[in-house]
Scaffold this active site. Structure first.
Site, mmCIF file in Angstrom:
data_model
loop_
_atom_site.group_PDB
_atom_site.id
_atom_site.type_symbol
_atom_site.label_atom_id
_atom_site.label_comp_id
_atom_site.label_asym_id
_atom_site.label_seq_id
_atom_site.Cartn_x
_atom_site.Cartn_y
_atom_site.Cartn_z
ATOM 1 C CE LYS A 272 -4.214 18.292 -36.063
ATOM 2 N NZ LYS A 272 -3.513 17.907 -37.321
ATOM 3 C CB SER B 233 -0.197 16.387 -35.936
ATOM 4 O OG SER B 233 -0.970 16.886 -36.995
ATOM 5 C CB SER C 174 -1.205 15.400 -39.774
ATOM 6 O OG SER C 174 0.086 15.632 -39.287
#
EC number: 6.3.5.7
Lengths: 485, 102
Positions: free
Chosen positions: A76, A151, A175
């Site tokens: 990420k 996210s 997330s």
């Protein structure tokens, strides 16, 4: 054939046997990502040194004792890497390259993993759809008109599409688990302190944890093995011993005492999701576990407490983005104050500004006791609810999200409606507990996620229960056909 | 009682965080901040008498280490990220706007 339809252990075995080299595997991985990039948009940048790294590992020889040796993975883009940009999907860090690797990256690099790219997210991890990214919106491989969640939407979508076997995400209020649920993969938020946060761009420091997203439960346990443990760079990382999470993963659930909170099957939860979770409860009973209805009466206050506390922490953490030392700097400023204000006002997106403002407000004189301190007290009563249930239960089960993936562009502009997405995941972060989402059904062609919540530092029980469920169901075997293509 | 903010107060809060909201965006930000405050309205009704606040869930407090300097020797790499650097230093605009004195 896609290599990553197999589990990590068998791909590793093929690398060890020389059936495929890391270079070939990495090349295939990058080709697949590139060919699907227009549809899925999972990546913010690709690693132009990945093939070199794979070649070097092939030359040195695949390490038979290390499952990540020569294995392509994705990270990420709020986890810093010194060989690639780290943007947090913000204009503020559009051209930022860290001078050091995050501890998790360092560990994976040392293990021989090949990072192929950095995945998309909502700006600074604030959002539930990746639509708040300053650069692109990632699509859900199950239906390209829907969001992958967020996210960590890029990390979830790339695993779901079979592009990489494993990725890393971060979870502050859900997330990792919410996108795992939306895309039909396994995503774990470890216990607070289990994994070092060094090099994770801070959002809510008392909530943030890095964790793995994978195709199946055992792969997830392998990844946690690789990244867990104390780190002198993160004073909140725990010195508790890290077990081998794969060792007793097939222990089964016979005698396991599972709690099902009635609030988790309450109002606002899609009826098909409720049915899937009730069926999962029956599966566990058939396998010899007990499932009791319990109550977490204060979890309904979780969203309120979370948005005050996490936004307050964010408002403090994001003070560092001032246009002076690194990152974006606004043009045409007349003095230092002007530099700060113009840089922050044009560098941050609206969602980030909203949260900074809510946090600043909550911490300001006259509001502190009513909002910040009261939210911290609510955090205590939510924590107490969990402790009470864990006195005579080993695990809590429920849905991960109230709905399946929603359509791109349909997220409410009313922030309070938007935040209800996270109702079922937030209490776990408030209490610092480990939680995992795994596939437990489908509704209108979109995956349903089941959430398993454990005692602090008891990820092992979560993995055992997840593995047992997976062995007795076929949901994880279903693969998306790129939106029916 | 629901707390409400007006546009002036919204801009004031933004200013505390070194943000400035464009005039055309101000009504929307004010409305959204009020939506959030409405969501938080119930916060006083939760009974927390005698409850201690929880600010962290870590099991560790006051982690100490030897006070030993660790020179990374990465000045150039760090400066590379600075928006403007001159002679090994970060350049910033004038701190006091001299034109305001005239």
């Amino acid at each position: 054939m896609n290599y990553f339809d197999n589990d990590l252990e068998s791909v590793h075995q093929q690398l060890v046997n020389g059936d495929i080299t890391s270079e070939e595997l990495t090349k295939q991985t990058i080709d697949k990502i590139n060919s699907e990039a227009d549809d899925i948009q999972a990546y913010l940048s690709m690693n132009d040194q990945a093939i070199e790294k794979a070649k070097a590992i092939d030359a040195a020889g695949i390490d038979p004792d290390n499952i990540f040796s020569g294995m392509p993975i994705a990270i990420k883009d709020n986890i810093v890497t010194k060989n690639m940009k780290t943007t947090a999907a913000s204009k503020m860090l559009e051209n930022f390259t860290s001078v050091y690797d995050a501890t998790v990256v360092e560990k994976l690099e040392k293990a021989g993993a090949v990072i192929v790219g950095k995945t998309n997210l909502d700006e600074f991890a604030m959002g539930s759809s990746t639509e708040k990214s300053a650069f692109k919106t990632t699509r859900n491989p199950w239906n390209l008109d829907t969001v992958p969640g967020g996210s960590s939407g890029g990390s979830a979508a790339t695993v779901s599409a079979g592009e990489v076997p494993v990725s890393l995400g971060s979870d502050t209020g859900g997330s990792i688990r919410q996108p795992a649920s939306f895309t039909g993969v396994v995503g774990l938020k470890p216990t607070y302190g289990r994994v070092s946060r060094w090099g994770l761009i801070a959002f809510g420091s008392s909530f943030d944890q890095i964790g793995p997203l994978t195709n199946n439960v055992k792969d997830n346990a392998h990844m946690l093995n690789a990244i867990a443990g104390h780190d002198e760079h993160d004073a909140t990382s725990s010195k508790k011993e890290v077990p081998d999470f794969t060792e007793h993963i097939d222990a089964g659930v016979k005698g396991l005492r599972i709690a099902l909170p009635k609030e988790y099957l309450g109002e606002g939860v899609d009826p098909e999701i409720k049915t899937a979770i009730k069926q999962a409860a029956e599966t566990y009973q058939k396998l010899g576990a007990t499932v009791d209805e319990v109550s977490l009466p204060n979890s309904k206050y979780g969203v309120m407490a979370y948005y005050v506390l996490a936004s307050s922490e964010a408002s403090s953490n994001l003070e560092r983005f001032d246009g002076v030392r690194y990152g974006y700097r606004a043009d045409g400023v007349k003095n230092l104050e002007d530099l700060y204000v113009k840089t922050r006002s044009t560098g941050f997106g609206n969602e980030v500004k909203r949260r900074i403002m809510l946090g600043t407000f909550s911490l300001s004189a006259g509001s502190f006791d009513r909002y910040f301190k009261q939210a911290a007290k609510i955090r205590t009563i939510i924590l107490n609810d969990f402790q009470k249930v864990f006195k005579d239960h080993d695990l809590i089960m429920g849905p991960t999200t109230p709905t399946t993936a929603f359509k791109v562009g349909t997220e409410s502009t009313d922030p309070t409606e938007m935040y209800t997405n996270d109702t079922l995941t937030i209490p776990v972060n408030l209490a610092g507990l480990p939680g995992m989402s795994l596939p437990a059904g489908f509704s209108k062609g979109l995956p349903i996620g089941m959430q398993l919540i454990g005692r602090p530092f008891d990820e092992s029980t979560i993995y055992q229960a997840g593995y047992a469920f997976e062995q007795n169901t076929d949901f994880h075997k279903e693969k998306p056909q790129l939106g029916g293509k | 009682m629901t707390e409400k903010v007006n546009e002036e107060k919204t801009q004031h809060i933004a200013g505390l965080a070194k943000l400035s909201i464009d005039k055309e965006d101000l009504p929307k930000f004010t409305e959204q901040l009020n939506d959030m405050l409405e969501m938080l309205d119930e916060i006083d009704t939760v009974d927390t008498d005698g409850v201690e606040p929880t600010y962290t869930v870590t099991d560790r407090i006051n982690v100490m280490r030897e006070d030993v300097a660790d020179n990374w020797g990465q000045r150039d790499a760090l400066l590379h990220n600075a928006p403007e650097a001159v002679d090994g230093l970060i350049r910033v605009p004038t701190i006091i706007d001299e034109s305001e004195d005239k």
